[in-house]
Design an enzyme around this catalytic site. Structure first.
Site, PDB file in Angstrom:
ATOM      1  N   ALA A 213      36.724  85.208  61.456  1.00  0.00           N
ATOM      2  CA  ALA A 213      38.025  84.595  61.852  1.00  0.00           C
ATOM      3  C   ALA A 213      37.753  83.352  62.657  1.00  0.00           C
ATOM      4  O   ALA A 213      37.567  83.438  63.752  1.00  0.00           O
ATOM      5  CB  ALA A 213      38.749  85.496  62.809  1.00  0.00           C
ATOM      6  N   THR A 214      37.843  82.321  62.051  1.00  0.00           N
ATOM      7  CA  THR A 214      37.619  80.711  62.824  1.00  0.00           C
ATOM      8  C   THR A 214      39.263  80.477  63.077  1.00  0.00           C
ATOM      9  O   THR A 214      39.501  79.814  62.133  1.00  0.00           O
ATOM     10  CB  THR A 214      36.721  80.014  62.006  1.00  0.00           C
ATOM     11  OG1 THR A 214      35.453  80.631  61.789  1.00  0.00           O
ATOM     12  CG2 THR A 214      36.488  78.650  62.683  1.00  0.00           C
ATOM     13  N   GLY A 215      39.408  80.457  64.289  1.00  0.00           N
ATOM     14  CA  GLY A 215      40.807  79.934  64.677  1.00  0.00           C
ATOM     15  C   GLY A 215      41.226  80.416  65.945  1.00  0.00           C
ATOM     16  O   GLY A 215      40.279  81.058  66.786  1.00  0.00           O
ATOM     17  N   GLY A 216      42.379  80.277  66.304  1.00  0.00           N
ATOM     18  CA  GLY A 216      42.758  80.502  67.737  1.00  0.00           C
ATOM     19  C   GLY A 216      43.256  82.012  68.003  1.00  0.00           C
ATOM     20  O   GLY A 216      42.988  82.901  67.117  1.00  0.00           O
ATOM     21  N   CYS A 267      36.696  72.027  69.158  1.00  0.00           N
ATOM     22  CA  CYS A 267      37.371  72.816  70.316  1.00  0.00           C
ATOM     23  C   CYS A 267      36.385  72.910  71.381  1.00  0.00           C
ATOM     24  O   CYS A 267      36.834  73.135  72.473  1.00  0.00           O
ATOM     25  CB  CYS A 267      37.488  74.213  69.731  1.00  0.00           C
ATOM     26  SG  CYS A 267      35.988  74.896  69.137  1.00  0.00           S
TER      27      CYS A 267
END
Length: 479
Positions: A213-216, A267
């Site tokens: 899960a690459t995200g916020g 990021c």
């Protein structure tokens, strides 16, 4: 960080799968099942490969993206409308060569080590079918690095691209699969879903064996709520503590490099500068020499603050933009040659201290070094805990003292913030596109995600007396 609305919809649909008509949802589910079925067949073939065969596939994947780095970099910038095309080309080159350099020669199939001290033999085994939802900010290197690490351990990967970057991600996966087949691997080892949406992403997370899960935070929540094991990453808000007595020109160059690479969409880029109040003017001059626009006039600061953030949330229109563009939006005349803009924040409660996925940096002053560390901690706990921080210092005692307190998984010293993703030019961190944030950020790991996280491990333990096994309770409890 992916488009906020898209991620929120993924989360909502994960808990409400019948948000559309059941027949439409069932059709999407059938499509996802077909991708996973093909993926599992390919994975079962690769599960029988030798280390040499697997490494041949991984090398071929890296070379394919290296050879198409310019095409894919420019394609990503054009399709998403964010970031710097040349920097995206550099990322494609850097991650294809750098990731292979790190994976090359590392054991990942069968016996990977023998622990002589206790006689245990360690074997690596595949995890199976992996799923990955990719962001708009890195539509090429996310499937590349995740794909290389997955295949290194004889796994397969199914990618659900962000709809705004679908064509770039699909072309990336197409090139990798062509290379895999040419190197003797099976078709469908790495796949990209051609009709992605929020339902499809949610379904993929529910059905694969492992989720990347690459995200916020919202994406991590959806992944961890799917019922499947997941490796999540957290939001970034890298703090930059500038110690006294350093070369301000060197620090300024690193900070601006860290914030402006790919126009700030990374990021790990530097987000907030903490400088001693007596060094404020010296740091300001150094940053201006390094190409920054420095805003500390109250009226300008207010205009820029209201442009960067709307009702406390980052304005999507500023993501990956140059200072002059944002200046025009704010009614502040910023010269076209300025690479970054540095804005004086009013304190840790200023919205400017949050993550800014663009070429903007906040700056704060401190009286004592401990105050700088405390302010950085406050900013991180507000947003970005677990991610990264940078210290510009020649004082080892201060570096260690700050590192002990900062709630982050990576503390960089005298380098650009984006080096938190691992780069042999700067440091010894493992190269990645997924930076774990540990319990601070609600993640399962606090290190850089890489291949050794994507293998199951078995241990052969022989029965034999271990050193000290005949010790008495009195000897064990003795000081």
């Amino acid at each position: 960080m992916q488009d906020i609305n898209f991620i929120k919809e993924v989360v909502e649909r994960a808990f409400d799968p019948f948000s559309e008509l059941p027949a439409i949802y069932a059709k999407k589910e059938k499509m996802v099942d077909e991708y996973i079925e093909r993926s599992r067949k390919a994975q079962q073939i690769v599960a029988g490969f030798t280390q040499e065969q697997v490494d041949k596939l991984v090398k071929a994947m890296a070379m394919a993206i290296y050879e198409h780095a310019e095409e894919l970099g420019k394609m990503a910038a054009e399709e998403t409308g964010m970031g710097d095309p040349e920097h995206k080309v550099m990322k494609n080159i850097g991650k294809s060569t750098g990731t292979w350099a790190e994976l090359k020669g590392k054991p990942s199939i069968g016996v990977i080590r023998t622990e002589e001290e206790n006689g245990v033999i360690v074997l690596a085994k595949p995890m199976g079918v992996l799923g990955c939802v990719t962001p708009t900010t890195n539509p090429t290197i996310t499937p590349l690095v995740n794909g290389m690490c997955a295949v290194k351990c004889a796994n397969s990967l199914v990618v659900s691209p962000h709809p705004r970057a679908k064509n770039t991600t699909m072309k990336t996966v197409e090139y990798m699969n062509e290379a895999i087949i040419a190197a003797g691997g099976p078709a469908d080892l790495v796949q990209c879903i051609d009709k992605p949406d929020v339902d499809v992403s949610g379904l993929l997370m529910k059905k694969v064996d492992i989720i990347l899960a690459t995200g916020g935070p919202d994406m991590v929540k959806a992944a961890y709520s799917s019922g499947k094991p997941a490796f999540g990453v957290g939001a970034g808000n890298s703090q930059s503590i500038v110690d006294r007595g350093i070369d301000f020109d060197e620090a300024a160059a690193d900070i601006i490099d860290g914030r402006t690479f790919d126009l700030g969409v990374i990021c790990a880029g530097n987000q907030c500068i903490h400088v001693h109040e007596d060094d404020y003017e010296a740091m300001k001059a150094a940053c201006i020499r390094a190409g920054a626009y420095w805003a500390d006039d109250d009226a300008e600061v207010e205009k820029l603050r209201n442009t960067l953030f709307i009702n406390g949330a980052l304005n999507k229109a500023v993501i990956g933009q140059v200072p002059a563009t944002m200046g025009r939006m704010a009614g502040v005349p910023i010269p076209e040659d300025r690479a970054a803009m540095i804005i004086k924040a009013s304190g840790t409660d200023d919205v400017l201290c949050k993550e800014k996925l663009t070429t903007a940096i906040a700056v704060m002053t401190y009286k004592e070094f401990d105050e700088a560390v405390e302010n950085a901690c406050t900013n991180l706990y507000h947003e970005g805990a677990g991610h990264s921080a940078v210290i510009y210092s020649d004082n080892d005692d201060n570096i260690l003292a700050a590192a002990k307190k900062l709630p982050v998984g990576r503390i960089l010293v005298n380098q650009p913030g984006h080096a938190a993703g691992g780069d042999a030019r700067f440091n010894g961190l493992e190269g990645t596109v997924s930076l774990g944030c540990g319990s601070w950020g609600g993640n399962s790991i606090s290190e850089n995600l890489t291949y050794h996280h994507l293998m199951n491990v078995s241990r052969i333990a022989y029965r034999h007396p271990m050193p000290g096994s005949d010790a008495t309770p009195e000897e064990i409890f003795a000081d």
